[in-house]
Design an enzyme around this catalytic site. Sequence first.
Site, PDB file in Angstrom:
ATOM      1  N   SER A 267       1.380  -1.185   0.094  1.00 27.37           N
ATOM      2  CA  SER A 267      -0.265   0.046  -0.072  1.00 27.37           C
ATOM      3  C   SER A 267       0.441   1.229  -0.165  1.00 27.37           C
ATOM      4  O   SER A 267       2.090   1.040   0.944  1.00 27.37           O
ATOM      5  CB  SER A 267      -1.272   0.374   1.678  1.00 27.37           C
ATOM      6  OG  SER A 267       0.032   0.094   2.658  1.00 27.37           O
ATOM      7  N   ASP A 268       0.261   2.604  -0.840  1.00 29.34           N
ATOM      8  CA  ASP A 268       0.935   3.367  -0.403  1.00 29.34           C
ATOM      9  C   ASP A 268       0.915   3.713   0.927  1.00 29.34           C
ATOM     10  O   ASP A 268      -0.132   3.297   1.772  1.00 29.34           O
ATOM     11  CB  ASP A 268       0.388   4.506  -1.118  1.00 29.34           C
ATOM     12  CG  ASP A 268       0.594   5.781  -1.201  1.00 29.34           C
ATOM     13  OD1 ASP A 268       2.525   6.028  -0.234  1.00 29.34           O
ATOM     14  OD2 ASP A 268       0.839   6.449  -2.258  1.00 29.34           O
ATOM     15  N   TRP A 269       1.215   4.467   1.997  1.00 29.44           N
ATOM     16  CA  TRP A 269       1.462   4.837   2.671  1.00 29.44           C
ATOM     17  C   TRP A 269       0.343   5.454   3.761  1.00 29.44           C
ATOM     18  O   TRP A 269      -0.047   6.734   3.474  1.00 29.44           O
ATOM     19  CB  TRP A 269       2.449   5.856   3.784  1.00 29.44           C
ATOM     20  CG  TRP A 269       4.445   5.268   3.601  1.00 29.44           C
ATOM     21  CD1 TRP A 269       4.732   5.606   4.953  1.00 29.44           C
ATOM     22  CD2 TRP A 269       4.166   4.197   2.937  1.00 29.44           C
ATOM     23  NE1 TRP A 269       5.664   4.525   4.680  1.00 29.44           N
ATOM     24  CE2 TRP A 269       5.811   4.015   3.302  1.00 29.44           C
ATOM     25  CE3 TRP A 269       4.330   3.621   1.580  1.00 29.44           C
ATOM     26  CZ2 TRP A 269       6.732   3.033   3.148  1.00 29.44           C
ATOM     27  CZ3 TRP A 269       4.822   2.477   1.456  1.00 29.44           C
ATOM     28  CH2 TRP A 269       6.785   2.645   2.061  1.00 29.44           C
ATOM     29  N   GLY A 270      -0.751   5.411   4.165  1.00 33.92           N
ATOM     30  CA  GLY A 270      -1.734   5.233   4.747  1.00 33.92           C
ATOM     31  C   GLY A 270      -3.081   4.892   3.719  1.00 33.92           C
ATOM     32  O   GLY A 270      -3.952   5.945   4.064  1.00 33.92           O
ATOM     33  N   ALA A 271      -2.531   4.029   2.457  1.00 37.43           N
ATOM     34  CA  ALA A 271      -3.615   4.116   1.979  1.00 37.43           C
ATOM     35  C   ALA A 271      -4.698   3.179   1.565  1.00 37.43           C
ATOM     36  O   ALA A 271      -5.692   2.837   1.343  1.00 37.43           O
ATOM     37  CB  ALA A 271      -3.471   4.204   0.277  1.00 37.43           C
TER      38      ALA A 271
END
Length: 751
Positions: A267-271
């Site tokens: 995942s993208d950071w916090g996605a």
Amino acid sequence: MWLPLPPILRVFRLCLLCWLGVGGVQAFTQRSWEEAYSLANETVQQLTQAEKLGLVIGVGEWSSRCVGNITPPSRSITLSSTTLTIPPICFNDGPAGVRLVKEVTGFPTGINAASTFSRRLMRARGVALAEEFRGKGVHVLLGPAMDIMRNPKAGRGWESAGPDPYLNGEFAYETIVGIQSVGVQACAKHFIANNQEHWRYGLSADVDDRTLHEIYWWPFMRSIDANVSSVLCAYNRFNQTSSCHNEALIGSNGLLRQGGFQGYVVSDWGATHDSASDNANAGLDMEQPGDFLLIGGGVYGNGGLNNAVNDGDVSVTTLNEMVVRVLASFLRLGQDSDYPAINFDAQEPDGSGDLNLGISVRSEAHTALTREIGAASAVLLKNDRTTTTGSDSGVTVRGLPVAQERIKTIAIVGQDAKMPNLDCNSLGECNDGTMSVGWGSGTNSLQYIVPPIDAITEFVGNSATITSSLSNDLSAGPAAAKGKDLAIVFANAMSGELGAYDIVDGNMGDRNDLDLWYKGGSLIEDVAAVCNNTVVVVHSVGPVYLEWSTHENISALIYAGAPGEQTGPSLVDIIWGAVNPSGRLPFSIAYDEDAYGTEIVYNSLGFPTITYTEKLLLDYRYMNEQGIAPQFEFGFGLSFTTFSYSSLSIASSGGSKVISFNIANTGAFNGTEIPQMYLGFPDSAGETEKVLRGFDEVILAVGEMRTVSMSISQKEMSIWDVPSQSWVKPSGTFTVYVGASIKDIRLTGSF
Ligand SMILES: *[C@@H]1O[C@H](CO)[C@@H](O)[C@H](O)[C@H]1NC(C)=O
Ligand SMILES: *[C@@H]1O[C@H](CO)[C@@H](O)[C@H](O)[C@H]1NC(C)=O
Ligand SMILES: *[C@@H]1O[C@H](CO)[C@@H](O)[C@H](O)[C@H]1NC(C)=O
Ligand SMILES: *[C@@H]1O[C@H](CO)[C@@H](O)[C@H](O)[C@H]1NC(C)=O
Ligand SMILES: *[C@@H]1O[C@H](CO)[C@@H](O)[C@H](O)[C@H]1NC(C)=O
Ligand SMILES: *[C@@H]1O[C@H](CO)[C@@H](O)[C@H](O)[C@H]1NC(C)=O
């Protein structure tokens, strides 16, 4: 220290030591996917549930020495053929150099790599980047970005290769092959349709199936051809569903897996949103950073995935598959042996702290490559060159290349010529000074930047007098330029990633408009009003308005993009002619924003849905359909010499076509031509008149001729056929256009 090198050395200089794996890079063994999967399968059988979870959940935003990390088993695992010790797998930004670290190189950006139209340089850049990531102990380089520049104001457009899918695809392929040849995992991002910064944490990009395949998916497809290790699912939603739990994208029957992707999805950071089972069952392998960010995240972390497995919402089989994919990518590149330990601390980006060992991964070869790409990506858009006649005929009087013996007084004007304020912050929001990279997680280190004023002053030495006005002051600039033999004016425009604080000069990631910043256009016009040999240098993250460039006193215009730390030396090489320009525009530069046919959605009551109604028609595709003539077209760029094209032939080879033609250097300078091949589909295909399907870099001495060959694969002749869900080559006549830009077609053929 930098020194001008003769062009012939520059042209043939490849980082030989790098290729041989010498110079800090250990030898390593790559495995096949089959071997790597087999070892990973054997490994997962021996892991406890807690150990498995550790491998797929980030350790938290503030608990890692890297931008992201996982928790490895605390013991070694004995396998039939080897004993495996898994380190904390380190993930770090960014796509133009190791971020949040000192003693690294600030490499050219993706858009400048694209401007070279050189596969050689794209790959060499990937190799050099990865040597530095490896040297710092980073296992996963969070890049390359391959987001299509759907609109020229898109904040992160400069991280990838512009609006054309083929150019992005070749850029992605070469970069990834380069990175992974050094044993560093690449991460293709941002999956998918991540095309603006405003509202990115939840906007929905709704894209029809054909457009998705032919435009946005194309570079990811090429990443899979390159055996990319990982793919980063994006912040935005796609067709209303979060990218990181979108089965149509990342599920076992989704786009990625059907496309043959064998690595893992992170995942993208916090996605990550909703429940652990929503994400794991949809195909998300790893969550980063693992804890909660204001925008999302903490779905697998905080016990989420553990509970979902215990409750049976996520099967043990699924968890095992997630772990196996992460381990297989690690094992395939041989990261289990002789990998350098992490020797930096991203939490202390100033280089302080006990965990920063201060190890430099810079090298002369990387500096030289950065400079070479800087020069090879500079696009000469205008050159009104006048030369002497008579006995010393051919010496430049006005325009480029500057003849040192003729130019005795030089004015350097504009704040873009000076050293940036390096204390701005670790996100790179530095625009007080020369602009070499955008801001946000795609930025790099400016520690060793050489600004234009320093490089020019050193190069010119005693041969001329330099007067400077290193601000955009509209009185001081012209005052410095008046009466000089040469005025070089610098101006820029910048953009970057949206975050909590990332608003630079009122631009929230995406640019507000296509104007030069800080009245750069006025500065240029005011200088041109008083100096009839005004050379303009524009540093920009993408298209900017250049309508002033027709001014009769502007003798030359260089679009230098965002070239990385050797910005000054690479410009000296172009302006004084050590390098003959060969950069080409990887986008069109239009007179008006409307010419691009898309818009950034800035204002919305809550997360907007952005329907890609323009379908395939981006940039030159749209302008062609609308009959809009840009000021400077896609693929355009001047040289100091001239090239002639001849003898086009088209042959079949299996399912492919091979296009051959000759190019000769017919002018007075050694130089590099960038021939481009555009394909015209049969009318029934529903494509625009010409689309890019080939390019090359052809190095030619004066009078020299070479035969160039380019091939078009079956897929490159195909369109995405929605009913059959496959690539289909339309029947009918194809036209092949070969030329020096999309408008400067020199040879035409058909098959
Ligand atoms: C490894 O396991 C996965 C599923 O967990 C399976 O698809 C794959 O075929 C296995 N590979 C090998 C080489 O055993
Ligand atoms: C996205 O939605 C469009 C419009 O409904 C549809 O044509 C397309 O197939 C969808 N794509 C995916 C990957 O779900
Ligand atoms: C990708 O992997 C396949 C199978 O392991 C291999 O045949 C192919 O050469 C690889 N391609 C690249 C570009 O590494
Ligand atoms: C340009 O200006 C210089 C003085 O600054 C003058 O000597 C020269 O003749 C001018 N050239 C042209 C072509 O106007
Ligand atoms: C060009 O520069 C000269 C000075 O060299 C100036 O006299 C002239 O007005 C300028 N031309 C324009 C159109 O500004
Ligand atoms: C041009 O290239 C030729 C052949 O590579 C070389 O011999 C010559 O020195 C070059 N000329 C210049 C001016 O660099």
